[in-house]
Design a protein around this motif. Structure first.
Motif, mmCIF file in Angstrom:
data_model
loop_
_atom_site.group_PDB
_atom_site.id
_atom_site.type_symbol
_atom_site.label_atom_id
_atom_site.label_comp_id
_atom_site.label_asym_id
_atom_site.label_seq_id
_atom_site.Cartn_x
_atom_site.Cartn_y
_atom_site.Cartn_z
ATOM 1 N N HIS A 18 1.005 -2.094 -0.086
ATOM 2 C CA HIS A 18 0.107 0.260 0.221
ATOM 3 C C HIS A 18 0.899 0.842 -0.089
ATOM 4 O O HIS A 18 2.078 0.789 0.974
ATOM 5 C CB HIS A 18 -0.641 0.195 1.680
ATOM 6 N N ILE A 19 0.735 2.171 -0.932
ATOM 7 C CA ILE A 19 1.419 3.876 -1.071
ATOM 8 C C ILE A 19 1.726 4.194 0.481
ATOM 9 O O ILE A 19 2.876 4.831 1.115
ATOM 10 C CB ILE A 19 1.463 4.013 -1.979
ATOM 11 N N VAL A 20 0.655 3.795 1.109
ATOM 12 C CA VAL A 20 0.574 5.577 2.392
ATOM 13 C C VAL A 20 1.041 3.505 3.908
ATOM 14 O O VAL A 20 1.385 4.992 4.879
ATOM 15 C CB VAL A 20 -0.815 5.713 2.607
ATOM 16 N N LYS A 23 -2.198 13.152 -11.820
ATOM 17 C CA LYS A 23 -2.552 14.129 -11.437
ATOM 18 C C LYS A 23 -2.279 13.753 -9.505
ATOM 19 O O LYS A 23 -2.641 14.588 -8.875
ATOM 20 C CB LYS A 23 -4.069 15.370 -11.403
ATOM 21 N N CYS A 24 -2.288 12.295 -9.715
ATOM 22 C CA CYS A 24 -2.368 11.777 -9.057
ATOM 23 C C CYS A 24 -1.423 12.644 -7.772
ATOM 24 O O CYS A 24 -0.112 12.455 -7.802
ATOM 25 C CB CYS A 24 -2.288 10.441 -8.397
ATOM 26 N N ILE A 25 -1.970 12.554 -6.323
ATOM 27 C CA ILE A 25 -0.769 13.183 -5.575
ATOM 28 C C ILE A 25 -0.543 12.172 -3.996
ATOM 29 O O ILE A 25 0.137 11.744 -3.175
ATOM 30 C CB ILE A 25 -1.699 14.605 -4.106
ATOM 31 N N LYS A 26 -0.914 10.086 -4.564
ATOM 32 C CA LYS A 26 -0.093 9.679 -3.712
ATOM 33 C C LYS A 26 -1.187 9.768 -2.074
ATOM 34 O O LYS A 26 -0.350 9.097 -1.631
ATOM 35 C CB LYS A 26 0.949 9.010 -3.511
ATOM 36 N N CYS A 27 -2.270 9.457 -2.195
ATOM 37 C CA CYS A 27 -2.990 9.726 -0.571
ATOM 38 C C CYS A 27 -3.245 8.303 -0.464
ATOM 39 O O CYS A 27 -3.034 8.323 0.640
ATOM 40 C CB CYS A 27 -4.018 10.433 -0.913
ATOM 41 N N GLY A 28 -3.855 7.765 -1.012
ATOM 42 C CA GLY A 28 -4.244 6.030 -0.864
ATOM 43 C C GLY A 28 -5.367 6.125 -0.913
ATOM 44 O O GLY A 28 -6.275 4.499 -0.731
ATOM 45 N N GLY A 29 -6.472 7.040 -0.723
ATOM 46 C CA GLY A 29 -7.419 6.933 -0.289
ATOM 47 C C GLY A 29 -8.146 6.117 -1.578
ATOM 48 O O GLY A 29 -9.153 4.968 -0.891
ATOM 49 N N CYS A 30 -7.781 6.054 -2.990
ATOM 50 C CA CYS A 30 -9.033 4.955 -3.820
ATOM 51 C C CYS A 30 -8.567 4.012 -3.455
ATOM 52 O O CYS A 30 -9.141 2.822 -3.765
ATOM 53 C CB CYS A 30 -8.224 5.082 -5.063
ATOM 54 N N MET A 31 -7.578 3.278 -2.893
ATOM 55 C CA MET A 31 -7.224 1.977 -2.784
ATOM 56 C C MET A 31 -8.527 1.225 -0.828
ATOM 57 O O MET A 31 -8.804 0.159 -1.449
ATOM 58 C CB MET A 31 -5.874 1.416 -2.008
ATOM 59 N N PRO A 90 -6.819 1.134 -7.247
ATOM 60 C CA PRO A 90 -7.275 1.690 -8.450
ATOM 61 C C PRO A 90 -6.266 2.571 -9.449
ATOM 62 O O PRO A 90 -6.382 1.624 -10.261
ATOM 63 C CB PRO A 90 -8.178 2.138 -7.860
ATOM 64 N N ILE A 91 -5.293 3.199 -8.372
ATOM 65 C CA ILE A 91 -4.711 4.197 -9.217
ATOM 66 C C ILE A 91 -3.660 3.966 -9.740
ATOM 67 O O ILE A 91 -2.912 3.139 -10.731
ATOM 68 C CB ILE A 91 -4.206 5.415 -8.606
ATOM 69 N N GLY A 92 -2.470 2.432 -9.386
ATOM 70 C CA GLY A 92 -2.186 1.770 -10.224
ATOM 71 C C GLY A 92 -2.122 1.005 -10.811
ATOM 72 O O GLY A 92 -1.500 0.273 -11.848
ATOM 73 N N VAL A 127 -13.419 9.334 -4.411
ATOM 74 C CA VAL A 127 -13.359 10.281 -2.355
ATOM 75 C C VAL A 127 -12.063 10.395 -3.447
ATOM 76 O O VAL A 127 -10.882 11.359 -2.061
ATOM 77 C CB VAL A 127 -12.564 8.673 -2.159
ATOM 78 N N CYS A 128 -11.111 10.785 -4.517
ATOM 79 C CA CYS A 128 -10.083 11.208 -5.408
ATOM 80 C C CYS A 128 -9.846 12.883 -5.127
ATOM 81 O O CYS A 128 -10.878 12.949 -5.531
ATOM 82 C CB CYS A 128 -9.820 10.533 -5.860
ATOM 83 N N PRO A 129 -8.769 12.755 -4.379
ATOM 84 C CA PRO A 129 -9.305 14.151 -3.194
ATOM 85 C C PRO A 129 -8.531 16.049 -5.272
ATOM 86 O O PRO A 129 -8.781 16.398 -4.617
ATOM 87 C CB PRO A 129 -7.739 14.604 -2.581
ATOM 88 N N VAL A 130 -7.923 15.283 -5.759
ATOM 89 C CA VAL A 130 -7.397 15.745 -7.110
ATOM 90 C C VAL A 130 -8.612 15.383 -8.155
ATOM 91 O O VAL A 130 -8.635 15.397 -9.261
ATOM 92 C CB VAL A 130 -6.059 15.947 -8.013
ATOM 93 N N LYS A 131 -9.987 14.523 -8.049
ATOM 94 C CA LYS A 131 -10.551 13.908 -9.062
ATOM 95 C C LYS A 131 -10.073 13.216 -9.856
ATOM 96 O O LYS A 131 -10.732 13.733 -11.457
ATOM 97 C CB LYS A 131 -11.675 15.096 -9.185
ATOM 98 N N ILE A 132 -9.491 12.592 -10.321
ATOM 99 C CA ILE A 132 -9.217 11.951 -11.447
ATOM 100 C C ILE A 132 -10.426 11.118 -11.402
ATOM 101 O O ILE A 132 -10.862 9.646 -10.586
ATOM 102 C CB ILE A 132 -7.565 10.808 -11.144
ATOM 103 N N ASN A 133 -10.389 10.773 -12.841
ATOM 104 C CA ASN A 133 -11.879 9.909 -13.211
ATOM 105 C C ASN A 133 -10.879 7.539 -13.250
ATOM 106 O O ASN A 133 -11.431 7.781 -14.224
ATOM 107 C CB ASN A 133 -12.353 10.450 -14.465
ATOM 108 N N ILE A 134 -10.543 7.983 -12.192
ATOM 109 C CA ILE A 134 -10.029 6.430 -12.413
ATOM 110 C C ILE A 134 -10.732 5.245 -13.099
ATOM 111 O O ILE A 134 -10.364 4.261 -13.170
ATOM 112 C CB ILE A 134 -10.019 5.938 -10.918
ATOM 113 N N HIS A 135 -12.355 5.806 -12.781
ATOM 114 C CA HIS A 135 -12.826 4.096 -12.333
ATOM 115 C C HIS A 135 -13.176 4.292 -14.129
ATOM 116 O O HIS A 135 -13.315 3.532 -14.399
ATOM 117 C CB HIS A 135 -14.111 3.779 -12.088
HETATM 118 S S1 SF4 Z 1 -7.148 8.880 -4.677
HETATM 119 FE FE1 SF4 Z 1 -6.240 9.789 -5.997
HETATM 120 S S2 SF4 Z 1 -5.046 10.759 -5.254
HETATM 121 FE FE2 SF4 Z 1 -5.302 9.497 -3.327
HETATM 122 S S3 SF4 Z 1 -3.942 7.908 -4.493
HETATM 123 FE FE3 SF4 Z 1 -5.617 7.549 -5.552
HETATM 124 S S4 SF4 Z 1 -5.534 8.539 -7.226
HETATM 125 FE FE4 SF4 Z 1 -3.814 9.688 -6.444
#
Ligand code: SF4
Lengths: 460, 194
Positions: free
Chosen positions: A151-153, A306-314, A335-337, A365-373
């Motif tokens: 996990h990144i965090v 744009k990811c700031i690596k918060c780990g929220g999406c995981m 998801p970001i990975g 939940v992504c703080p920078v609103k990446i359209n991950i899905h």
């Molecule tokens: S929630 Fe968004 S900013 Fe946080 S790790 Fe996932 S993609 Fe990156």
């Protein structure tokens, strides 16, 4: 710790879910963090506006990255920091090696940096006689167990305390059976303090790099990045190109979002702003591309930068929570990975965009609103087009159709049934999902899924 | 082509059409009950907080609460007859055994509990990290509502190193169990001077 891939995500996940007690714990621990994130976000009335603003700032960064890089470089140089550019992981590793070699340093302490994990820096340096110690507690634990972070965090979130106690017994000589988190942390504190005090070289990652001033910000809770850096003769920072932000005041936006999204804390304990080397110290910064400019050139996927690596999406991802980070076999999991990895090697990571229910919880939940899905969905199309689609995936969809088409199969499916109960509300409520059109899901599990399904199929 | 030129060229070729920066001046915190808010938040993140009248009050709280036989250092001139003054010339490793460090923050942030320190007030960059216990003095009227006001206050900032520090060092890496005192201080205390 180099990750060779012999099995796909589903096979790895299958192995992980065999230990039911562990999966339940893992799932619960991450969901708890997700809940803490929600609580923290709720306390900020302008939360959504902050996310939108952060997203816009990052859009600007991506659209003007060339000029920001030049500005950042000029300011770093003015501040007395030596700037290096690396096109690939190998070039990055060579640069680190040459900096250390010039100073005859053969031991280095490193704080958390997913980039150097991605580059397999430790192995590279160790092959050349330089010992590297990871100082973040979770990363240290993963290092002594010769595993990458899951996990990144929270690098060792998949491990139980007894396993960590066993590792400490083996590597640090603690009493057998000791598994109390506080006592184990104290042992690591003592051991690593000695490392900090004796290492002349220190490497840190970078959370935010300010183009306007040439300073970079490193966020930790443990204080390990600073312990290493301020006691070193040579300080190296490695960063991906995308870590740039335009102005210092933008830190106000990102730091308000980062820790709340990551762990629900109001701010990480340490947000260190490094600008100039200490008297007598050398400071180096390495700007790493390693596939980032390629991702920048993919209109459908560039937003992932744009990811700031918060780990929220995981933490929120039903698949990640149930399969564990190691099953992704990529430094950045979850998801970001899954949207970053295919850019690095589409064939090798063709399975990852399928490790998702496309529920959209990550994007929410992504703080920078990446359209991950949405990017996951697009990668699937890309992968099919390129002919890399894993055959098991088409099968996977068929299995799901088969399971959902027969209530008896579902109610006797045991674990799988429970898995659906826990996850299915997301699965359906989404435009991208083929199930969406026909079926809608109840709010909570007031009745069992099987019961609900029977009732509803009869109605239809 | 050097690597640098190659990366810059690829960036230029691949970056999308310009997208404007948003106006962030709309973000402002509420300038109300800042001392109270700060104290509440700081306590929830595991810190100790005292309201004091003057430096003498701090001195007596320090001697009451910490082992005064151990090494206590400070950058605060008014405390220098009681505690050792930090030298910015000394080898940072020589502070390995400090029990308490007492430093003065430029200001603190009510919303997140963090204090803003630069190396000038730290004496040495390593001080707030290497001490076993960190004590920070904050002037009550310098507390700002959020990080937006904080960065406004910092401005360009002529420092080589600066940091927000919000509480004692912590980790939850082992089974998510919160442990205060990871690699940095075991405790952090803030003295708010009225
Ligand atoms: S929630 Fe968004 S900013 Fe946080 S790790 Fe996932 S993609 Fe990156």
């Amino acid at each position: 710790m180099s990750q060779t891939k012999t099995k796909d995500h589903a096979a790895m996940a299958r192995a992980f879910i065999k230990d039911e007690e562990r999966v339940d714990w893992h799932d619960g621990a991450l969901w708890y963090i997700r809940e803490k994130r929600d609580l923290a976000a709720k306390q900020i009335p302008e939360w959504e506006q902050l996310r939108e603003t952060a997203s816009m700032i990052k859009n600007n960064v991506i659209s003007n990255l060339h000029d920001y890089l030049l500005q950042f470089e000029a300011n770093l140089t003015k501040n007395g920091v030596v700037v290096h550019w690396a096109d690939s992981a190998e070039e990055h590793n060579e640069i680190v090696y040459s900096i250390l070699k010039a100073k005859e340093i053969n031991q280095m302490v490193k704080s958390k940096s997913m980039l150097t994990e991605e580059c397999h820096l430790n192995e590279y340096l160790e092959e050349r006689g330089i010992e590297v110690i990871n100082s973040d507690l979770g990363e240290y634990i993963q290092q002594i167990d010769q595993e990458p972070p899951s996990h990144i965090v929270l690098p060792c979130i998949h491990k139980r305390k007894e396993e960590i106690g066993e590792l400490f017994h083996e590597h640090l000589g603690t009493e057998k059976g000791l598994s109390d988190p506080t006592l184990l942390t104290r042992v690591a504190r003592k051991h690593l303090r000695n490392i900090f005090l004796t290492r002349r070289g220190a490497l840190t990652g970078v959370n935010f790099a300010v183009a306007e001033t040439g300073e970079y910000v490193v966020c930790t809770n443990e204080g390990n990045a600073d312990m290493g850096a301020h006691l070193s003769e040579v300080q190296i920072a490695s960063m991906g190109l995308e870590k740039i932000i335009p102005q210092k005041k933008h830190l106000g936006i990102f730091l308000r979002l980062l820790a709340r999204s990551a762990t629900g804390q109001p701010i990480t304990i340490y947000s260190s702003h490094y600008k100039k080397p200490r008297k007598g110290q050398e400071m180096h910064l390495i700007l790493v591309d390693a596939g980032r400019t390629r991702q920048l050139g993919r209109p459908d996927f560039r937003d992932s930068l744009k990811c700031i690596k918060c780990g929220g999406c995981m933490n929120t991802c039903p698949v990640y929570r149930k399969s564990g980070g190691l099953s992704y076999q990529n430094t950045i999991s979850g998801p970001i990975g899954a949207i970053l990895a295919p850019n690095l090697d589409m064939k090798k990571h063709a399975d990852l965009p399928y490790a998702s229910t496309l529920c959209g919880s990550c994007s929410n939940v992504c703080p920078v609103k990446i359209n991950i899905h949405e990017q996951l969905y697009k990668w699937r199309q890309e992968i099919v087009k390129e002919g890399y689609a894993p055959t098991t995936k088409t099968l996977g969809m068929k299995t799901m159709a088969w399971t959902l088409s027969s209530p008896e199969k579902l109610s006797t499916a045991g674990k799988a049934g429970r898995w659906f109960l826990h996850n299915v509300p997301f699965v359906v409520n989404n435009k991208l999902n083929p199930w969406y059109r026909q079926r809608d899901m109840p709010e909570g599990p007031k009745e069992s899924f099987a019961e609900w399904f029977t009732k509803n199929s009869v109605k239809k | 082509m050097t690597t640098r030129e190659k990366i810059l060229q690829a960036t230029l070729n691949n970056q999308p059409a310009a997208s404007a920066l948003p106006d962030i001046s709309v973000f402002k915190g509420e300038d109300k009950d800042l001392v109270q808010k700060y104290m509440t938040v700081f306590k929830t993140i595991g810190g100790n907080c005292f309201l004091v009248d003057d430096v003498a009050g701090i001195q007596s709280l320090i001697t009451q609460n910490y082992d005064a036989t151990r090494r206590i250092v400070t950058t605060v001139a008014e405390l220098s007859d009681k505690f050792e003054l930090i030298s910015n010339e000394a080898d940072p490793h020589s502070y390995e055994n400090i029990e308490v460090a007492i430093i003065k923050a430029h200001f603190s942030v009510a919303e997140n509990g963090a204090v803003w320190l630069t190396e000038e007030v730290m004496g040495q960059r390593i001080i707030p990290y290497i001490c076993q216990h960190l004590a920070v003095i904050v002037q009550a009227d310098t507390i700002v509502p959020t990080l937006h006001e904080a960065y406004e206050k910092i401005g360009a900032g002529e420092y080589g190193f600066g940091a927000f520090i919000g509480g004692p060092s912590k980790t939850a890496d082992i089974e998510q169990a919160l442990v205060l005192g990871a690699h940095g201080p075991l405790t952090m205390t803030v003295f708010i001077m009225k």
